[in-house]
Design an enzyme around this catalytic site. Structure first.
Site, mmCIF file in Angstrom:
data_model
loop_
_atom_site.group_PDB
_atom_site.id
_atom_site.type_symbol
_atom_site.label_atom_id
_atom_site.label_comp_id
_atom_site.label_asym_id
_atom_site.label_seq_id
_atom_site.Cartn_x
_atom_site.Cartn_y
_atom_site.Cartn_z
ATOM 1 N N LYS A 156 -3.700 8.657 -3.631
ATOM 2 C CA LYS A 156 -2.736 9.544 -3.410
ATOM 3 C C LYS A 156 -3.379 11.124 -3.823
ATOM 4 O O LYS A 156 -3.669 11.368 -4.862
ATOM 5 C CB LYS A 156 -1.435 9.824 -4.034
ATOM 6 C CG LYS A 156 -0.575 8.618 -3.616
ATOM 7 C CD LYS A 156 0.026 8.614 -2.270
ATOM 8 C CE LYS A 156 0.997 7.697 -1.870
ATOM 9 N NZ LYS A 156 1.669 8.143 -0.537
ATOM 10 N N ASP A 212 -4.617 9.509 0.863
ATOM 11 C CA ASP A 212 -3.192 9.901 1.448
ATOM 12 C C ASP A 212 -2.844 11.079 0.925
ATOM 13 O O ASP A 212 -2.354 11.392 -0.299
ATOM 14 C CB ASP A 212 -2.188 8.568 1.019
ATOM 15 C CG ASP A 212 -0.836 8.831 1.759
ATOM 16 O OD1 ASP A 212 -0.887 9.831 2.809
ATOM 17 O OD2 ASP A 212 -0.083 8.094 1.695
ATOM 18 N N GLU A 267 -5.098 9.898 5.253
ATOM 19 C CA GLU A 267 -3.644 9.572 5.976
ATOM 20 C C GLU A 267 -3.014 10.727 5.809
ATOM 21 O O GLU A 267 -3.035 11.609 4.746
ATOM 22 C CB GLU A 267 -3.101 8.626 5.194
ATOM 23 C CG GLU A 267 -1.838 8.088 5.603
ATOM 24 C CD GLU A 267 -1.329 6.794 4.672
ATOM 25 O OE1 GLU A 267 -2.206 5.869 4.475
ATOM 26 O OE2 GLU A 267 -0.133 6.690 4.292
ATOM 27 N N ASP A 278 1.011 8.994 9.202
ATOM 28 C CA ASP A 278 1.928 8.187 8.645
ATOM 29 C C ASP A 278 3.301 8.718 8.699
ATOM 30 O O ASP A 278 4.286 8.651 9.481
ATOM 31 C CB ASP A 278 1.983 8.021 7.098
ATOM 32 C CG ASP A 278 2.817 7.406 6.302
ATOM 33 O OD1 ASP A 278 3.817 6.823 6.991
ATOM 34 O OD2 ASP A 278 2.601 7.235 4.983
ATOM 35 N N LYS A 335 5.524 1.777 8.497
ATOM 36 C CA LYS A 335 6.457 1.223 7.477
ATOM 37 C C LYS A 335 7.582 0.749 8.067
ATOM 38 O O LYS A 335 8.601 1.543 8.668
ATOM 39 C CB LYS A 335 6.790 2.321 6.634
ATOM 40 C CG LYS A 335 5.791 2.862 5.797
ATOM 41 C CD LYS A 335 6.273 4.294 4.828
ATOM 42 C CE LYS A 335 5.388 4.644 3.760
ATOM 43 N NZ LYS A 335 4.345 5.268 4.372
HETATM 44 MG MG MG Z 1 1.456 7.791 3.667
#
Ligand code: MG
Length: 331
Positions: free
Chosen positions: A137, A166, A192, A217, A241
């Site tokens: 992240k 991400d 991402e 995303d 997701k």
């Molecule tokens: Mg993501």
């Protein structure tokens, strides 16, 4: 066709707070629902929204459930608007009566690394555990600080391993350009959501200007949005997701029919929705990319976590009967 309908809210503290560019997440809230058809067959579904990614809120989802009442027609269930992707996922799951397909494949799992400096130690531990795909992240701390940590991570990454970054839509275009220039010729699998979903021209421009692959995303939370980006000619990866995207069968059918480059990822759902998703993904060849389910014990409670995933997902990561167990565990 009518169903008797019930739902229960859940509120589960995370074993470790999750820090992303959207903030710090400490409690997962959602809804488990139960549908019993006229033949007495029971199905369970899970609503696990993430409003800051752009889904409906829990209150909106609960309002939809409340309006169904105790008895609900299949027509009314089918009329839930597309904006409520999490509710639609849960209802389709609870209505599924076909036997699940057998698991025929295995897929690697990407281990999630925390934002900031702790990622370096975690990387070593997860390499030791056998992981070869990692997601870190970024967009949480200043760019220079994170680029320094990136160097440390890359220097520890053995040859076959790959790192995903991400940014959770946190960067400006200028910051994204700095990062993407730095990532060229590094073992970065993809970056991402570098900038916000509204910046569509910037996303397409960055994807064309830099050699590193980009992934969407936040831009593709629902299936309809993924279809739209596909029609725009998005050249990168789609992080899906499924718990947020709508009915699982529709997501699977889209992937099977149009072969987008996808990563199937967790929305921090419980073992109930996760088992439904992983069973579908492991029963047919949809992607070769590592699953975004390497979160460890999210809740620190086996009832919600289910079987823990390791570096390779196979039939052993499916919970045997999660619906009834989780339903009965809730008051
Ligand atoms: Mg993501």
């Amino acid at each position: 066709m009518y169903y008797s309908f019930q739902y229960k809210r859940y509120q589960l503290p995370l074993a470790a707070a999750l820090r992303t560019a959207h903030g710090v997440w400490t409690v997962r809230e959602g809804i488990i629902l139960r549908l019993e058809d006229e033949a007495g067959q029971v199905g369970y579904g899970e609503i696990a929204p993430i409003p800051w990614l752009g889904t409906e809120t829990l209150l909106e989802a609960e309002e939809t459930c409340r309006k169904f009442g105790d008895q609900v027609s299949a027509d009314l269930l089918a009329a839930v608007p597309e904006s409520q992707g999490c509710v639609r996922f849960a209802l389709a799951m609870a209505q599924r009566r076909s036997a699940p397909a057998p698991v025929t494949t295995r897929l690697p799992v990407a281990a999630l690394l925390s934002a900031g400096r702790p990622a370096v130690k975690q990387l070593s531990a997860q390499l030791e555990a056998g992981y070869l795909a990692f997601k870190w992240k970024v967009g949480v701390f200043p760019v220079d600080e994170e680029l320094g940590i990136l160097d440390d991570l890359l220097s520890r990454l053995p040859a076959p391993a790959k790192l995903r970054l991400d940014a959770n839509a946190a960067w400006t275009s200028r910051q994204a350009e700095r990062w993407l220039a730095r990532c060229a010729e590094c073992p970065i699998e993809f970056v991402e959501q570098p900038v916000a979903p509204a910046e569509e021209d910037a996303l397409l421009g960055l994807a064309g200007d830099y050699p590193v692959k980009l992934a969407l995303d936040e831009s593709v939370v629902r299936l309809a949005e993924a279809r739209r980006w596909q029609a725009l000619g998005w050249p990168g990866v789609f992080v899906l997701k499924p718990a947020l995207a709508g009915p699982l069968a529709e997501v699977i059918a889209w992937i099977a029919a149009t072969s987008p480059d996808v990563v199937i990822s967790s929305a921090l759902e419980t073992a109930l929705a996760r088992t439904e998703i992983l069973r579908a993904v492991l029963s047919q060849p949809l992607t070769k990319r590592a699953l975004g389910f390497g979160l460890g014990a999210v809740y620190g409670d086996r009832r919600w976590d289910g079987p823990l995933l390791g570096p390779l997902a196979d039939a052993s990561c499916l919970a045997p009967n999660p619906g009834e167990e989780i339903w009965n565990a809730l008051n």
